[in-house]
Design an enzyme around this catalytic site. Structure first.
Site, PDB file in Angstrom:
ATOM      1  N   CYS A  36     116.165 104.581   6.720  1.00 41.24           N
ATOM      2  CA  CYS A  36     117.233 103.503   7.064  1.00 41.24           C
ATOM      3  C   CYS A  36     117.686 102.897   5.936  1.00 41.24           C
ATOM      4  O   CYS A  36     117.196 103.331   4.744  1.00 41.24           O
ATOM      5  CB  CYS A  36     116.571 102.642   8.071  1.00 41.24           C
ATOM      6  SG  CYS A  36     115.873 102.837   9.570  1.00 41.24           S
ATOM      7  N   ASP A 446     140.708  89.259 -25.478  1.00 29.68           N
ATOM      8  CA  ASP A 446     139.673  88.515 -25.939  1.00 29.68           C
ATOM      9  C   ASP A 446     138.656  88.542 -24.699  1.00 29.68           C
ATOM     10  O   ASP A 446     138.611  87.670 -24.033  1.00 29.68           O
ATOM     11  CB  ASP A 446     139.948  87.113 -26.004  1.00 29.68           C
ATOM     12  CG  ASP A 446     138.981  86.166 -26.526  1.00 29.68           C
ATOM     13  OD1 ASP A 446     138.027  86.636 -26.904  1.00 29.68           O
ATOM     14  OD2 ASP A 446     139.238  84.873 -26.386  1.00 29.68           O
TER      15      ASP A 446
END
Length: 471
Positions: A36, A446
């Site tokens: 699962c 930046d």
């Protein structure tokens, strides 16, 4: 999310049904023989009966079959393969694109620059399955989708999914899903008969493209609408309810894809109502063998395998980005449906790209609305265009620049920068979009190192907030 989390932590994720880890690992129950995804709604098994696997293929290889409730084969892909630049990450991206089905393990190894034995050893050691098993798990998922959403004959589905024979197809479906192909088709929502009526050749193949966590669809569709090139793309509808449609050039043919914007998806997931979700899509393929490749390319375009929890946790810790992340949880960094197309468009610009489509693009056999062509192949532009665009097209056609899912990103950027007329900002854009690099800092931006490895996402936050212009 931590890729080296211990088994006790994994079990806690299973116990709490934490969808953040869907696709990051799988668990199997020895008493039932079923595997699962972590968010499976079934009763949590006892710890001593649980085994953990890094991939669905590894669980299948150990004899476990897929759960019919949580459909682990349909879980979002692991975000780790988008981040990693090593051979395992590159291999997983190539396998997802269908390379093993088309070229075999030898072709995969050649693209990676390793021997087939080395690739087998590295994948098996880390993922518990080699390339053949990983491709087999992917073929099984493709077959289930076709069985449950189309009326194609079973024999045609077998070969469209990439299987070499009907017998191999039947054996794999029984092993993975504990059902025959006919039983799997009948188990589709509404029953097999409804699925066959729903998906006629004219209607295409309906899909749900799963994602984990919140998903900010609005900025993604805004970007696609802003960039759309007439003839190969179009966006219809109003914000929140748009449909993006485009053509695809695929290994065996062409396709038209339609992906729907889901209103409010990011806000609902952020409140915890939906820890994951999906985008509704529909594919019209001229050759059903291209289904897996087409789906993977749409997933990369919409950045559906991202881990928004990891991205938001890192970027949200920065004072500058914290309010931006809070305003747009789950913001994605879109990729490209066709890396070579994206690179040529990045260099040409939108207006010139539209002219290139009309002059060199292949016309669809059956145009649909405003979609009339597929974007021209690099070889066509290399023969017809001069200057920087012609040089890029020639490099792509000759293989001197590789932008496929298994390409080495650093090598690709160096090759791009060696071409005449291709500057650093354009190379950075191609690396971000065509190569799906989540951590690109364009020249002059930046972006501190503390934002690694998610600087591409940081750029999208800054642009969405109006602090940077879109390039």
């Amino acid at each position: 999310m931590d890729s080296v989390m211990d088994e006790d932590t994994r079990y806690e994720a299973v116990r709490s049904r934490d969808a953040r880890f869907d696709g990051a690992f799988f668990f199997a129950v020895e008493t039932t023989g079923i595997y699962c995804r972590p968010s499976c709604p079934a009763v949590t098994p006892k710890r001593h009966n649980v085994r953990f696997f890094p991939t669905a293929a590894a669980a299948q290889g150990s004899g476990f079959r897929a759960c019919r409730r949580c459909r682990p084969d349909a879980a979002p892909g692991s975000a780790e393969w988008n981040v990693r630049a090593d051979v395992v990450g590159r291999a997983m991206r190539l396998i997802g694109d269908g390379v093993v089905d088309r070229e075999g393990v030898a072709g995969l190894a050649a693209r990676l620059g390793y021997s087939a034995r080395q690739v087998q050893r590295q994948l098996t050691a880390e993922l518990g399955a080699g390339p053949v098993a990983l491709a087999r798990a992917q073929r099984a998922h493709t077959a289930r989708v076709l069985l449950q959403t189309t009326g194609l004959p079973v024999t045609e589905i077998a070969f469209a999914s990439g299987f070499a024979s009907v017998r191999q197809f039947n054996d794999t479906i029984r092993a993975v899903y504990a059902a025959t192909p006919s039983e799997l088709r009948a188990a589709a929502p509404g029953g097999g008969r409804a699925a066959r009526h729903r998906a006629t050749p004219d209607a295409g193949i309906p899909l749900r493209l799963a994602h984990r966590g919140p998903y900010q669809a609005l900025p993604v569709f805004d970007l696609l609408q802003r960039e759309a090139v007439p003839g190969i793309e179009e966006v219809a509808g109003t914000p929140g309810r748009r449909v993006y449609r485009r053509t695809l050039r695929l290994p065996h043919g062409t396709a038209i894809a339609a992906v729907h914007e889901r209103p409010g998806g990011g806000r609902q997931a952020a409140r915890g109502a939906h820890p994951g979700g999906w985008l509704d899509a529909r594919l019209h393929l001229t050759d059903h063998r291209d289904l897996t490749t087409a789906v993977q390319r749409l997933r990369r375009l919409f950045d559906l395998d991202a881990d928004p929890y990891a991205v938001d946790e890192r970027l949200g810790a920065d004072p500058r980005l914290a309010p931006l992340v809070a305003a747009r949880p789950g913001l994605r960094s879109p990729g490209a449906a066709d890396p070579e197309e994206l690179a040529m468009r990045a260099l040409a610009g939108s207006k010139r790209a539209a002219r290139l489509v009309q002059r060199y693009g292949k016309r669809l056999d059956a145009p649909c609305g405003g979609l009339t062509h597929v974007f021209p192949e690099p070889a066509a532009l290399a023969d017809g265009e001069a200057g920087p665009l012609g040089a890029l097209a020639a490099a792509l056609a000759d293989g001197d620049v590789r932008l496929d899912p298994g390409a080495d990103r650093d090598d690709a950027q160096r090759a791009l920068l060696a071409l005449p007329g291709l500057d650093a900002p354009t190379a950075a854009l191609i690396r971000t979009r065509a190569l799906g690099d989540p951590d690109v800092a364009p020249p002059g931006a930046d972006l501190p190192d503390t934002w690694r490895p998610w600087r591409s996402y940081a750029l999208h936050h800054l642009r969405a907030a109006g602090e940077l212009e879109f390039s």
